[in-house]
Design a protein around this motif. Structure first.
Motif, PDB file in Angstrom:
ATOM      1  N   VAL A 361       0.832  -1.205   0.000  1.00 14.69           N
ATOM      2  CA  VAL A 361       0.000   0.000   0.000  1.00 14.69           C
ATOM      3  C   VAL A 361       0.868   1.257   0.000  1.00 14.69           C
ATOM      4  O   VAL A 361       0.601   2.217  -0.739  1.00 14.69           O
ATOM      5  CB  VAL A 361      -0.945  -0.011   1.226  1.00 14.69           C
ATOM      6  N   VAL A 362       1.921   1.260   0.808  1.00 18.05           N
ATOM      7  CA  VAL A 362       2.837   2.407   0.840  1.00 18.05           C
ATOM      8  C   VAL A 362       3.500   2.597  -0.521  1.00 18.05           C
ATOM      9  O   VAL A 362       3.599   3.722  -1.035  1.00 18.05           O
ATOM     10  CB  VAL A 362       3.901   2.214   1.941  1.00 18.05           C
ATOM     11  N   MET A 363       3.964   1.504  -1.140  1.00 13.60           N
ATOM     12  CA  MET A 363       4.594   1.602  -2.460  1.00 13.60           C
ATOM     13  C   MET A 363       3.629   2.153  -3.500  1.00 13.60           C
ATOM     14  O   MET A 363       4.004   2.971  -4.350  1.00 13.60           O
ATOM     15  CB  MET A 363       5.121   0.229  -2.896  1.00 13.60           C
ATOM     16  N   ILE A 364       2.365   1.717  -3.447  1.00  8.40           N
ATOM     17  CA  ILE A 364       1.378   2.160  -4.440  1.00  8.40           C
ATOM     18  C   ILE A 364       1.054   3.638  -4.259  1.00  8.40           C
ATOM     19  O   ILE A 364       1.055   4.412  -5.227  1.00  8.40           O
ATOM     20  CB  ILE A 364       0.106   1.297  -4.330  1.00  8.40           C
ATOM     21  N   LEU A 365       0.766   4.050  -3.022  1.00  8.31           N
ATOM     22  CA  LEU A 365       0.420   5.448  -2.780  1.00  8.31           C
ATOM     23  C   LEU A 365       1.575   6.376  -3.144  1.00  8.31           C
ATOM     24  O   LEU A 365       1.375   7.411  -3.802  1.00  8.31           O
ATOM     25  CB  LEU A 365       0.024   5.642  -1.312  1.00  8.31           C
ATOM     26  N   ALA A 366       2.787   6.009  -2.730  1.00  2.67           N
ATOM     27  CA  ALA A 366       3.948   6.830  -3.075  1.00  2.67           C
ATOM     28  C   ALA A 366       4.202   6.820  -4.575  1.00  2.67           C
ATOM     29  O   ALA A 366       4.608   7.841  -5.155  1.00  2.67           O
ATOM     30  CB  ALA A 366       5.183   6.329  -2.317  1.00  2.67           C
ATOM     31  N   GLY A 367       3.964   5.672  -5.232  1.00  2.31           N
ATOM     32  CA  GLY A 367       4.146   5.585  -6.677  1.00  2.31           C
ATOM     33  C   GLY A 367       3.174   6.466  -7.437  1.00  2.31           C
ATOM     34  O   GLY A 367       3.532   7.098  -8.446  1.00  2.31           O
TER      35      GLY A 367
END
Length: 659
Positions: A361-367
């Motif tokens: 989730v962190v990777m997706i939101l930051a991406g």
């Protein structure tokens, strides 16, 4: 002046415990003074206290583990090896890129990709054989032997530089990859043999962080030493330094404690192709481990894609100097380390697969945010230096988002490695690691082709490579949610069950044993069943007396078989139904949990103690795991906190040969 009460420590408390408690007292005093100084600082005080406590906690835990020779010697051995691999590989890459006389008629693009491919190729070719050797022999001795090959390989590479022989340089890189391929399976199988279950997550966090830091430092060192201003003396410095690092790695390997083999009678299959296929096929039949292997391989796909595109992003869209690419690499490494240590903190000293989803989730939101920033980015007509890069707000946004993405990578990666190590069968753990290396190598090769395809389709605009990875991360998150409901449950339990309510588990090493598990808790009530499920890091079905209150969460538990509700457990027919459910779970290799009173009732009336022997005749292993619960008083600052401790007692499991 405010005086703070001091408390004496028991002589039995360790030095690290004293340091940690002393630190907490200091932080409490500092926090009190800050709060009294200013209203604004008083509001920031709790956040600062949280940050300081976390940093100090991570530091104490890490230092204590590194000082322990079980882990410390191994930590420095693998760190020095990763550093040397990247120092020499990148030095060779730079040499064939800028030295026309060295590469001869070969194009630099061909040689660069050939070097990258030949470093990865040994992992595909030799991982299956190295995994067998690490299972058959002492893992420490296998790693020591692999380290002894490193100094001669450095000398071969040095000869390639001195003789201007591109063939020797390429051979040196291939041999470096081969040496790493034989070191790798024993490396990851060593950790669960030497570390306690409560130390495994921190050990993996340190290894992951150190590996990426070694990659960064080796790359920076090679780039600095092989600069055009350094001249020919750079060759002597790089090779001499690499040789000293190799010798230091050999020395550290000799300090590692021995790790006896669990499969000394294993017959090694020297056929590389059949054994490679057999290793991967074996890993696919491990339901607790196979999803973790695929998850780790996706991690390497993401990592390889991001790290490879940093120089191109720096040169094109950012129009910055090569130093900015190093800054991006450094930021990514720092973020990964932060994520890894956050994982150790939030996992509460247990393997917490729920953090895999939160990492994604962190990777997706930051991406998604990174895509927006890069699309709106205005390329500077003049090349930016490192100092100029830091002076622009949009550049800091790009840097911060890469850090955030790598924090997600750290949260995502550590539980997967810990799961692979803890739940792989002891007698074949190294071969499971070798299967993981094979799949990782495949995903890394695919990542290169993936990036090339995106760049060709989008006319060289590198931002779309990052966007495509983010889009696939969404698909990967969906696969975890729908294909692995247990992982989704763990992610929810992280939010539903406060960490203070979870017990400390001792003697948890048997949770990865083969076979089905009958887990016996002192109590299993509607009030504490979530704490039981969150406290034990394995997938299990909890048997409850009575029906739970209807909710969407409870419906999910029922749908996926995480709870089994019986309205009238006092009735004989219901008890017989429970016996059948236990036998069914054990035969499927699953875990089912009941409470102590019901366990004693089934033992007396239905001869439950005979079930392991009956199932053993069918070739099924049944483990009976009983948890003894006790309260331990711990003093933190001024208050005494009562912490629950579960002590695991495993009864001997009967197999077909034991009947």
């Amino acid at each position: 002046m405010v005086k703070f009460p001091t408390r004496s420590l028991k002589p039995s408390q360790s030095r690290s415990t004293r340091q940690l408690l002393d630190f907490k007292g200091q932080v409490f005093r500092q926090h009190f003074v800050v709060a009294k100084t200013s209203k604004g600082l008083a509001k920031a005080g709790p956040f600062l206290l949280l940050v300081q406590n976390f940093l100090r906690y991570a530091e104490c835990m890490a230092i204590e583990l590194i000082r322990d020779n079980r882990f410390g010697a191994f930590f420095w051995t693998q760190f020095l090896g990763a550093f040397n691999d990247n120092l020499l590989k990148f030095a060779v890459t730079l040499a064939v890129t800028y030295n026309d006389a060295l590469r001869g008629s070969f194009s630099p693009g061909l040689l660069i990709n050939l070097i990258a491919a030949l470093f990865i190729l040994p992992f595909v070719i030799f991982s299956a054989t190295s995994g067998q050797l690490a299972d058959k022999f002492d893992k420490t001795k296998v790693m020591r032997l692999a380290k002894w090959f490193e100094p001669p390989i450095v000398l071969i590479t040095a000869a390639g530089f001195l003789l201007n022989s591109v063939e020797l340089l390429i051979l040196g890189v291939f041999l470096l990859g081969t040496q790493s391929a034989f070191f790798g399976p024993a490396k990851y199988a060593y950790l669960p043999e030497q570390l306690k279950s409560s130390e495994l997550v921190m050990g993996n966090a340190l290894v992951e962080s150190a590996t990426f830091m070694a990659i960064l430092l080796g790359t920076i060192a090679a780039g600095s030493l092989m600069s055009q201003e350094a001249g020919d003396v750079a060759v002597y410095i790089v090779c001499g330094f690499g040789f000293l690092v190799a010798l230091l790695g050999v020395y550290q390997a000799q300090r590692m404690p021995l790790t006896p083999s669990h499969s000394p009678d294993l017959k090694v299959n020297w056929n590389l192709f059949t054994e490679t296929w057999r290793n991967v096929s074996f890993a696919t039949n491990l339901p607790k481990v196979w999803p973790a292997l695929l998850g780790i391989s996706w991690l390497w796909f993401v990592g390889a894609t991001y790290l490879t595109q940093f120089p191109l992003l720096s040169k094109t869209l950012l129009n910055a100097s090569p130093g900015v690419a190093t800054v991006l690499l450094f930021a990514f490494t720092v973020g990964l380390g932060i994520g890894a240590f956050l994982c150790e903190k939030w996992s509460r000293k247990r393997i917490e697969m729920g953090l895999v989803l939160w990492g994604l989730v962190v990777m997706i939101l930051a991406g998604v945010l990174l895509h927006g920033v890069l699309v709106a980015y205005q390329t500077n007509p003049d090349q930016q230096t490192v100092v100029e890069f830091f002076s622009q707000l949009n550049n800091l946004a790009v840097l911060g988002l890469f850090v955030l993405i790598s924090v997600g990578v750290g949260l995502y990666s550590v539980p997967l490695y810990a799961t692979m190590q803890a739940f792989a069968p002891k007698e074949s753990r190294s071969r499971v690691v070798s299967a993981n290396n094979i799949i990782n190598s495949f995903f890394m090769v695919v990542s290169a082709g993936f990036a090339i395809a995106i760049l060709l389709a989008m006319k060289g605009e590198v931002l779309w490579v990052f966007t495509a990875v983010t889009a696939i991360n969404v698909v990967v998150l969906g696969l975890w949610l729908f294909k692995q409901p247990y992982v989704a449950l763990r992610a929810q339990l992280l939010l539903k069950v406060p960490g203070k309510q979870l017990p400390r588990i001792e003697n948890m090493d048997h949770l990865g044993d083969s076979g089905g598990n009958l887990i016996v808790f002192p109590t299993l009530l509607h009030e504490n069943y979530l704490q039981r499920m969150a406290g034990l890091p394995i997938e299990m079905t909890v048997v409850l007396s009575g029906r739970l209150k209807q909710s969407r969460f409870v419906n999910r538990l029922r749908k996926h078989g995480f709870v089994l509700e019986f309205s009238k457990l006092s009735e004989i027919d219901t008890q017989k139904e429970l016996i059948k459910a236990i036998a069914s779970h054990i035969q499927q290799g699953r875990s089912i949990a009941i409470d102590k009173p019901m366990f004693e009732l089934l033992r007396k009336q239905y001869r439950l103690d005979d079930m392991p022997g009956v199932l053993a005749k069918k070739g099924v292993v049944m483990n009976v795991l009983e948890f003894m619960e006790e309260q331990v008083q711990q003093k933190v600052q001024k208050s005494a906190i009562s912490q629950t401790v579960w002590r695991l007692n495993k009864k001997e499991a009967l197999t077909a040969s034991g009947v």
